[in-house]
Design an enzyme around this catalytic site. Structure first.
Site: not given
Length: 244
Positions: A75, A153, A100, A149, A222-223
């Site tokens: 992940e 733009k 992460e 994310d 997920t949270e």
């Protein structure tokens, strides 16, 4: 906005020696940084002890780390780790890697795995852009991308984790007929991702425009996802397989 790091998070994270792999390789910019560089062009990796440890002990050797030949699922952007620790608990015959970059949230994920006493998961503290350094080609069996994310733009499109530059990177690391599973709450990112996958020879299936109301079963949340579903917000999901 610049991220505020929580003091002591890196030391606490690295204290979990049975789980954590340090992939925070130092980088330098080339002297000539002119021109329209792509996302993967601008860095020079510093071949320090962290780099050497990754190359000598992990890249192409993750099966040795796990001490078995089970499939490896990763992940990217694992956050606080509810999703991947749940998968690891439910699927002991699959090895999981949680990638992460933010140590202050990754430590929360490691704590979950430690409490569950999981032995089929590793936490890679590092950057998705360095997958080519962390893994051999054809080493992974599945990639999960959850709520990344959206980089709203257009000038930041190359930073989106479903941009075709990233898709080519994933393709190199995945075995033949392996899959990417992608979820987001952002409709514009989902539309962008559909086009990127289709334009780069990925076959799509199990596409959902509102996961909670779909017929697809077996969803692990997920949270972040829990919060949005409780508000009645739609979650978008797809599975993509390389067909080249």
């Amino acid at each position: 906005m610049r991220r505020r790091k929580k003091k002591g998070s890196d030391e606490k994270l690295l204290s979990y020696k049975d789980f954590i792999v340090n992939g925070m390789i130092k980088q330098a910019s080339p002297k000539d940084n002119s021109g329209d560089c792509t996302l993967f062009d601008y860095r020079i990796l510093i071949e320090d002890e962290i780099y050497k440890d990754i190359i000598n002990n992990y890249k192409g050797k993750w099966n040795i780390f796990f001490e078995n030949e089970n499939p490896i699922h990763i992940e990217v952007g694992t956050g606080r780790g509810k999703f991947i620790t749940t998968l690891a608990k439910e699927n002991p015959d699959i090895n999981y890697i949680a990638l992460e970059v933010k140590e202050e949230v990754l430590v929360k994920a490691v704590e979950k795995a430690d409490k569950l006493n999981l032995n089929n998961i590793a936490f890679l503290w590092g950057n998705v852009e360095l997958l080519d350094t962390y893994f051999d080609d054809d080493e992974l069996d599945r990639i999960y991308i959850n709520f990344c994310d959206p980089w709203h733009k257009n000038r930041y499109a190359k930073k989106r984790l479903t941009h075709h530059n990233f898709l080519e990177l994933y393709r190199k690391k995945l075995k033949n007929n392996s899959e990417i599973h992608f979820k987001t709450d952002n409709s514009a990112l989902f539309e962008f991702s559909l086009n990127e996958f289709c334009n780069n020879d990925w076959k799509l299936k199990n596409i959902s425009l509102n996961l909670a109301k779909s017929s697809w079963t077996g969803n692990i949340t997920t949270e972040y996802e829990d919060r949005y579903m409780n508000l009645g917000m739609p979650i978008y999901r797809l599975e993509a397989k390389d067909i080249r």
